[in-house]
Structure formats: structure tokens, C-alpha cells
Design an enzyme around this catalytic site. Structure first.
Site, PDB file in Angstrom:
ATOM      1  CG  ASP A   1      -5.569  -7.024  15.368  1.00 15.88           C
ATOM      2  OD1 ASP A   1      -6.472  -6.240  15.733  1.00 15.88           O
ATOM      3  OD2 ASP A   1      -4.370  -6.852  15.637  1.00 15.88           O
TER       4      ASP A   1
ATOM      5  CG  ASP B   1      -2.324  -0.463   0.881  1.00 16.28           C
ATOM      6  OD1 ASP B   1      -2.531  -0.869  -0.263  1.00 16.28           O
ATOM      7  OD2 ASP B   1      -3.198  -0.440   1.769  1.00 16.28           O
TER       8      ASP B   1
END
Length: 667
Positions: free
Chosen positions: A390, A237
Site C-alpha cells: 500500500d 487466498d
């Protein structure tokens, strides 16, 4: 003729004893020291004392000079410059009250006022004495009951959290004593037949990770797994085009070696890491794979990482996640990394291991774990709604009945933040995200089909106690209430609250890292110092304030373990990189070569210039330092032993952090 025998008579003298004197008994003669020897001994001791004093003076001067240089280069942090919110104004108000209270108490102490026996303040002729009497009356009637109630409330929360910490430690001791650990049913796959190995996808999400991209890609490509059953996805990214070319070339070089590796770059980079992983899982070829291993850009797993984790899924269809432990290559770099190592060792060895063994659930750490792709899909996949994607996927997988396993013996190398600025931003994200998630998933937890015990554990222990109550009482009790009680003796905290129990809990925290015992007191003080950051982040996430969705990639230094064999492979790869690029006949290869050469020239130029490293200035920490030191001065007037020393060292700790004198500085 002389006689043959002679008779001798010996009379026993008076006072005679058969006991030997001390000198005879030990076989040593008493030594007498001459005047000359005594003088030389004194001169030798004096020389040693002078040398010690000189060394201490030089060391202190050198340290003070270094601190002076760093303080003169202070710079207000962007976060502090942008926002001086309500929390900072509240701390300043408490500081102002404490300063006024200290001035009044100093005047009363110097004048030796004892006005506690006077019942009516208006009978005092002196205006200053009347004001002091009014303060005593207000303190006893209004301030003391309020502060006392708040302190008792925080003490109850403190005891509940301490009990939870003690239960976790007892669970860890039980696991150690019984030698409990997750076991594999059989030997796993047939090493001679690669078709028996499941297909595994390895994902490496990264964003502008210039310092570590080579080591992470090299570590993933050297995993000991059949080449035809493994695919490495480099999910880049980065917004730096030069860095993109470098990463592409690294991927190409490993592809030439026969590694099944692919490079992905998003043009629309939304959702941070969650958006990156979600985009990668949408690829058509993902359906051909059974498991996905996620490794952040600074993680370097051992070659046998997959062979130690994947076998746990066999004959265990309800298992959704296998999490490995983190190990740190720079844990001894500075004081900041040492203190982080203590905290994270306790997190993994105690919290994660106990929850994994007894509850089959814990928060996914975002990396160094292997997921069953079916579990991800069944739980709804990656969502971009919080900054803790997460933990989000872990909670949703738990609500769908998936089990987790934590492997304490499997360790993956990674880095710790070496600067306080990077660590502060990381902790802000880690403590604001859980509160965002709690708001979003509370209704899902209540409506889920899991048992009531698991619902209670998820709501009260996992979220409220460890993510909300802990930062709340740490900040309120030790940073605000304790200093204020120095000016309100009626609500004074007992010694066991501020000293004995915290030291005992810090002792338990440091047990998983026994080499860190010399840092017991600094760890206790630093955790209290970080409570202001954690409390601010918790409030931001709970009430959806402006900084709740702030995401900053943690700065990496690119350190590698000297014993890591992957570092040698990295150096060899660097040596032949340009040669491989030159062998390419395509025009794109020449373009990449030009980009690489340009980038290296810029890096060389940048390293040759003198980049000044500046300290940041953190106003909240400095205000709390002033509050603690002011309270310590008031405690000194009252001759409080434990309270004075605690507040003094806590104030120094806040001062060091507020001036950014801990850890490395950033350019």
C-alpha cells in the site's frame, strides 16, 4: 394616681459589643457531640476502613491468582524460539553490566565509601576499594564521554521529532479552527439516471478469514450504488478447502439476490496481498471500470461509502486516491485495544489529515480507500517487492504527480488486534516494510520530476524521521541509554527529557481521543515498550535480514458493532443458507451442503473441547524489564525522584508485555 409614663434607665455594661456572635449571625446553634455519638462515628469510620482494606486485599489476591495461572502456562513464542539475534545478545550484555554495577554500588553504599577525593587508586590498601576506585576512574574517563555523546545525539533526534509532531498538531488545530475539509464541486451523479454513475470495482482480498468473511461480503454487497455499475470481487487466498466452499456459497447467495459479485481463487499464491490484487487487476473486464475500492476482510463500510468518496473524483482529473478513516468496533475490548486506538486516532486525524490537506500526499492505508484505476496503471500497478504494497503504490503514484484526499468524516468499521502476539507481528511488518521500500525507491525519488520540496519531504520526513529515526531514538534513549546513565552519573539525562517533554507529546497524541485521557501514562510507557519491536523491525528491513519479508495475517475475532445494520443482514443470511443450498438441484450444491455440515460439526466439536490459551514468553522484553528495574534500584540508592519512578514503571511495563499479560491470549 399612677403615672402615665415610666422612665427606665439602662446602663451600658462594660465590654458590651453590638456585633452578634458567630452562632447568632448564622442562625445556627452550636451543637455539642456526646461521647456516645462520637464513639458511633469512630466505629462507622473504622468499619468503612476495614471494608476498603478487605476489598483491596480480595481484589489483589484475585489479580495475583489470575497472573499466577497465566504465568504458569507460559510458552516461548515461535519468533523468540527461532532467533536469539544480536539485538537480544546486546540487551543481555547491557543487563549484565548493570547488574555488576548495581552490586558494586550497593557495596559502596553499605560501606559508606566516599573515595572521590582520592586521586590515586593504588594508594587504597583494600582490594575491593581499589576495584571501586578503578571503576570510578574508568567511568569518568571513558564511559561517561561515550554515553554522553550518544545521549546528546539521541536528544537532538528526539527534539527534531518532537518539533515535527508539534507542527503536525498545529496544522490539525488550524484545520479545525478554519473548518477546512475537502469539498465536492456539485451534487455528483443524477440519482434518477444510473448511467451517470461511474463503474466501480470493489475488491475484498482475504486469506483464511473465517471469522469475518461473511460480514465483509455482506457490507460490500449492500453498498448504495446502481447494481449494473458495481462489481464485487472476492479475492480468496485461503488454503483451507472447507473455508473456500463456505466463501463460495456466501458469494453464490448474494449473487442470487441480484448482486454482481464474483469469486476468485489463486492456485499459485505468491506475493501475499500484492500478488492477490495484481492477479485480480489482470482480468479483462477490469478495463470497463473507472475506480476500484479496496476493503480488507474485516472492514464494514456504511452503505453510502461510495457516494461519499466517488464524487470527489469528478472534475478533478489529477486525483488518484480518496482515503477514508478507520473506526474500531473493539476499541474498548481491553487495555491493548485502548492503547492502539489512541495511536491510530492520532495517525488518522493529525498525520493523514494534515498531510492530505497541505501536501496532497500520505501513505495509503491499504484498505478503506478508492483508487482511480488509471492512477494505479500509470504508477506501475501492484508490486510484490515489499510487505507494504500500500505504501509502495502510494509513493510511486506521488512520484507520478497524482494527488490524494483524506476524508476524516467518512469512517469504516474494522477490528484491532486483541492479542499482543498478533499486534507485535503486525507492527513488525508495518515497520520493516518502509525500510525495504526506502532502499528500493530512493533512486526513483531523486530522479523524479516532482519539486525539491516534495523530494525533501518524502526522504527526510516521510521515511527517515518518521520511519527510521523515531524507532531508533525511542529504543536507544529510553530503553538503553537511560538505564545505563543511572550507573554513570556524569552522563545523567535531565528531567525534561525523560518526563516533561514525553508527557507533553503524549498529551498531544491523546487529544484526538479525549475519552482516553486516563490512559495517558500507560500509553507513554507502552509506546516505549513497543520501541524494541519497532527498532528490530526497522533494522531487519533496512539491512534485509531474515524476518524482513515475514507476512502473517492478523488474527481477527469477528466482532461486529451492535448498531451496525449489516449484522442483522448477516444473521438473516445465515438462517436461510442451508435452505437455499438444499433448493439447488445440481450435484455440486449437495457437495457444498455436505462440506458445510461437516464444517459446522467440526466447529461445534472444537468449541466443546477445552482449548487452553497459553501465554507467550518474549525474551527481549523480559531482558529490558530486568535492565530497567536494575537501573531503578540504582536510582533509588542515589535518591533520584523522577528517574526512579520512570524506570520502575517502565520496567513493570516491559515485564507485563514480556510475560504476555496484556490483551487476549491465543489458543
Amino acid at each position: 394616681m399612677a403615672p402615665s409614663t415610666v422612665t427606665v434607665t439602662v446602663e451600658k455594661p462594660s465590654g458590651f459589643t453590638l456585633l452578634e456572635p458567630n452562632g447568632a449571625k448564622t442562625g445556627k446553634k452550636e451543637k455539642t457531640i456526646s461521647t456516645k455519638q462520637f464513639t458511633w462515628a469512630l466505629l462507622l469510620k473504622a468499619q468503612k476502613a476495614v471494608n476498603a482494606i478487605t476489598w483491596l486485599a480480595m481484589a489483589s489476591k484475585k489479580k495475583l491468582t489470575a497472573i499466577k495461572k497465566r504465568v504458569t502456562m507460559l510458552e516461548i513464542s515461535e519468533e523468540e524460539g527461532r532467533s536469539r539475534g544480536k539485538l537480544y545478545r546486546f540487551i543481555r550484555a547491557c543487563l549484565l553490566i548493570s547488574i555488576l554495577g548495581l552490586i558494586i554500588e550497593i557495596i559502596a553504599h553499605l560501606n559508606r565509601w566516599d573515595l572521590s577525593l582520592i586521586q590515586y587508586p593504588w594508594k587504597v590498601n583494600d582490594l575491593l576499594q581499589g576495584s571501586y576506585m578503578s571503576w570510578l576512574s574508568f567511568r569518568a574517563d571513558y564511559a561517561a564521554p561515550l554515553v554522553g555523546f550518544l545521549s546528546k545525539f539521541c536528544i537532538v533526534l528526539f527534539l527534531i521529532q518532537s518539533l515535527d509532531r508539534l507542527v503536525l498538531c498545529l496544522g490539525c488545530f488550524w484545520i479545525k479552527c478554519k473548518k477546512l475539509k475537502p469539498m465536492v464541486d456539485d451534487d455528483g451523479c443524477d440519482v434518477e439516471d444510473s448511467s451517470t454513475f461511474p463503474r466501480v470495482l470493489v475488491q475484498i482480498p482475504m486469506c483464511n478469514e473465517r471469522e469475518v468473511y461473511e460480514t465483509s461480503i455482506a457490507a460490500a454487497c449492500q453498498l448504495d450504488w446502481p447494481r449494473d455499475r458495481l462489481l464485487v470481487q472476492v479475492l480468496d487466498d485461503s488454503d483451507d478447502e472447507n473455508l473456500q466452499f463456505l466463501i463460495k456459497d456466501e458469494v453464490y447467495s448474494w449473487s442470487e439476490k441480484g448482486v454482481n459479485i464474483t469469486y476468485r481463487h489463486r492456485f499459485i499464491r505468491t506475493g501475499y496481498k500484492a500478488g492477490n490484487l495484481k492477479s485480480a487487476m489482470a482480468c479483462d473486464y477490469v478495463k470497463d471500470y473507472e475506480f476500484v475500492a479496496i476493503l480488507d476482510a474485516d472492514f464494514q463500510p456504511n452503505p453510502d461509502f461510495l457516494k461519499q468518496t466517488i464524487p470527489h473524483f469528478k472534475n478533478n482529473p489529477g486525483l488518484g486516491l480518496v482515503q477514508a478513516r478507520w473506526s474500531f468496533v473493539n476499541k474498548d475490548e481491553n487495555l491493548l485495544t485502548r492503547l492502539q486506538n489512541i495511536k491510530l486516532c492520532f495517525h488518522f486525524e493529525v498525520e493523514q489529515q494534515v498531510n492530505g490537506w497541505f501536501l496532497n500526499f500520505f501513505g495509503f492505508n491499504g484498505t478503506a480507500g478508492v483508487w482511480r484505476i488509471k492512477a494505479l496503471e500509470d504508477s506501475g500497478g501492484w508490486l510484490e517487492r515489499t510487505t507494504v504494497e500500500d505504501m509502495d503504490i502510494a509513493v510511486r503514484a506521488h512520484l507520478h504527480g497524482w494527488k490524494f484526499i483524506f476524508l476524516n468524516d467518512v469512517r469504516v468499521l474494522c477490528e484491532l488486534p486483541e492479542s499482543y502476539e498478533a499486534y507485535k507481528k503486525q507492527q513488525h511488518r508495518w515497520h520493516s516494510g518502509p525500510m525495504q521500500l526506502f532502499r528500493l525507491c530512493l533512486s526513483q525519488v531523486l530522479k523524479s520530476k516532482i519539486s525539491s520540496w516534495k523530494k525533501a519531504n518524502l526522504i527526510f520526513l516521510f521515511f527517515l524521521l518518521r520511519k527510521l529515526i523515531l524507532p531508533f531514538y525511542s529504543f536507544a534513549l529510553f530503553c538503553i541509554i537511560l538505564p545505563l546513565t543511572m550507573f554513570i552519573p556524569e552522563a545523567e539525562l535531565p528531567n525534561w527529557v525523560i518526563c516533561y517533554v514525553p508527557v507533553f507529546l503524549s498529551f498531544l497524541n491523546i487529544l484526538p481521543a479525549p475519552k482516553s485521557f486516563p490512559f495517558l501514562v500507560p500509553y507513554l510507557l507502552f509506546e516505549n515498550t513497543m520501541s524494541v519491536t519497532k527498532f528490530n523491525a526497522m533494522i531487519s528491513g533496512l539491512f534485509q535480514l531474515g524476518s524482513a519479508y515475514e507476512w502473517v495475517v492478523t488474527k481477527k475475532s469477528g466482532r461486529a458493532s451492535e448498531s451496525d445494520l449489516l449484522a442483522a443482514a448477516e444473521r438473516a443470511s445465515k438462517a436461510i443458507k442451508q435452505e437455499k443450498i438444499q433448493r439447488r438441484a445440481s450435484e455440486s450444491g449437495l457437495e457444498i451442503l455436505a462440506k458445510v455440515q461437516k464444517q459446522e460439526a467440526l466447529a461445534t466439536l472444537g468449541s466443546s473441547t477445552n482449548k487452553k490459551k497459553r501465554n507467550r514468553l518474549y525474551r527481549k522484553e523480559l531482558a529490558l524489564a530486568s535492565l530497567s528495574l536494575t537501573a531503578a534500584a540504582r536510582s533509588l540508592l542515589s535518591k533520584h525522584g523522577v528517574h526512579f519512578y520512570f524506570l520502575l514503571f517502565q520496567g513493570i511495563s516491559f515485564l507485563v508485555v514480556g510475560l504476555d499479560l496484556i490483551g487476549e491470549q491465543v489458543s
